[in-house]
Design a protein around this motif. Structure first.
Motif, PDB file in Angstrom:
ATOM      1  N   UNK A  65       0.810  -1.214   0.000  1.00  0.00           N
ATOM      2  CA  UNK A  65       0.000   0.000   0.000  1.00  0.00           C
ATOM      3  C   UNK A  65       0.846   1.268   0.000  1.00  0.00           C
ATOM      4  N   UNK A  66       1.879   1.312   0.856  1.00  0.00           N
ATOM      5  CA  UNK A  66       2.671   2.530   1.012  1.00  0.00           C
ATOM      6  C   UNK A  66       3.947   2.516   0.188  1.00  0.00           C
ATOM      7  N   UNK A  67       4.671   1.427   0.270  1.00  0.00           N
ATOM      8  CA  UNK A  67       5.985   1.396  -0.366  1.00  0.00           C
ATOM      9  C   UNK A  67       5.950   1.372  -1.874  1.00  0.00           C
ATOM     10  N   UNK A  68       5.023   0.612  -2.436  1.00  0.00           N
ATOM     11  CA  UNK A  68       5.021   0.438  -3.886  1.00  0.00           C
ATOM     12  C   UNK A  68       4.098   1.401  -4.614  1.00  0.00           C
ATOM     13  N   UNK A  69       3.094   1.941  -3.945  1.00  0.00           N
ATOM     14  CA  UNK A  69       2.182   2.884  -4.594  1.00  0.00           C
ATOM     15  C   UNK A  69       2.581   4.326  -4.294  1.00  0.00           C
ATOM     16  N   UNK A  70       2.511   4.710  -3.021  1.00  0.00           N
ATOM     17  CA  UNK A  70       2.964   6.047  -2.644  1.00  0.00           C
ATOM     18  C   UNK A  70       4.444   6.217  -2.959  1.00  0.00           C
ATOM     19  N   UNK A  71       5.213   5.143  -2.745  1.00  0.00           N
ATOM     20  CA  UNK A  71       6.643   5.218  -2.994  1.00  0.00           C
ATOM     21  C   UNK A  71       6.992   5.558  -4.425  1.00  0.00           C
TER      22      UNK A  71
END
Length: 254
Positions: A37-43
């Motif tokens: 959710x955070x690392x691959x999308x927002x990241x």
């Protein structure tokens, strides 16, 4: 003859046997969901700026591990401790045995540290699968996570032994746990914050734990030097244990 501290630790382990499967499972599933959710999308958006110098997933993974260790320690040091005073009254029952108050505190904190170690081991395994461990020193995050747990458990034990209602845990989470999670360097460098907010981050044990975990997995130096961070967390741990023991003595004397 079993040492009283070990007896308290064993009691907690026996209780843990009923729920360990669910906790071990969550140690793997939650990091996977968070990284996706955070690392691959927002990241992906953060990486385009290139300001961090590393991939955002690599940057936040050790920070989230440190934050998870703190949150696990808080979770095991709040309701279970207060419950042993006012619901099950297990601590009062222990007072009728050779178990001393310092044994109660040490044995229960020892169990909390075991929980932190197990959860952090699962988290580290997920980090390795996602390729976020960039240094051979990555295994050092495990003793760091235990040290974060120690620095957290003692003060929270003392708080739990002081309050009379579980409703006051909301104060702890709202004004301590959540701000530390958001502003102690887990998701972005504290250097970009105002001076006053930066000072509060430096005071928190989580920032020191994040610095150590990030240095271990990325192979980078820490802000103040590794041993300064270790010493700071150790002071929190020792002071917290002493304060917790004092508050237990006061509570059980009521």
């Amino acid at each position: 003859m079993t040492h009283p501290t070990w007896a308290v630790f064993e009691y907690q382990l026996v209780s843990y046997r009923r729920v360990w499967r669910g906790t071990v499972f969550s140690s793997f599933v939650l990091p996977v969901l968070f990284f996706l959710a955070m690392g691959l999308t927002v990241g992906a958006y953060v990486d385009r700026s290139g300001r961090l110098g590393v991939h955002y997933l690599d940057y936040i993974a050790p920070g989230v591990l440190a934050s998870t260790a703190l949150q696990m320690a808080v979770g095991e040091s709040t309701y279970p401790v207060l419950g042993n005073f006012i619901w099950t009254r297990m601590y009062h029952a222990m007072r009728a045995t050779p178990v001393r108050i310092r044994d109660m505190v040490a044995g229960h904190i020892g169990y909390v540290l075991l929980r932190v170690l197990v959860g952090s081991s699962g988290f580290l395994l997920v980090m390795t699968v996602f390729g976020t461990v960039r240094s051979v020193r990555g295994l050092a995050v495990l003793p760091v996570a235990v040290l974060i747990g120690l620095a957290t458990a003692g003060p929270v034990f003392a708080y739990s032994a002081t309050i009379r209602s579980d409703g006051l845990f909301a104060v702890l989470f709202r004004f301590a746990v959540v701000p530390m999670t958001l502003f102690a360097g887990v998701f972005f460098p504290v250097s970009g914050m105002p001076v006053q907010a930066r000072a509060l981050a430096y005071v928190s044990p989580l920032w020191h734990g994040v610095e150590l975990c990030r240095a271990a997995t990325l192979g980078t130096p820490t802000a103040w030097g590794a041993w300064a961070h270790v010493a700071y967390l150790a002071v929190w741990g020792v002071a917290g244990y002493l304060l917790a023991t004092y508050r237990f003595v006061k509570r059980l004397a009521d």
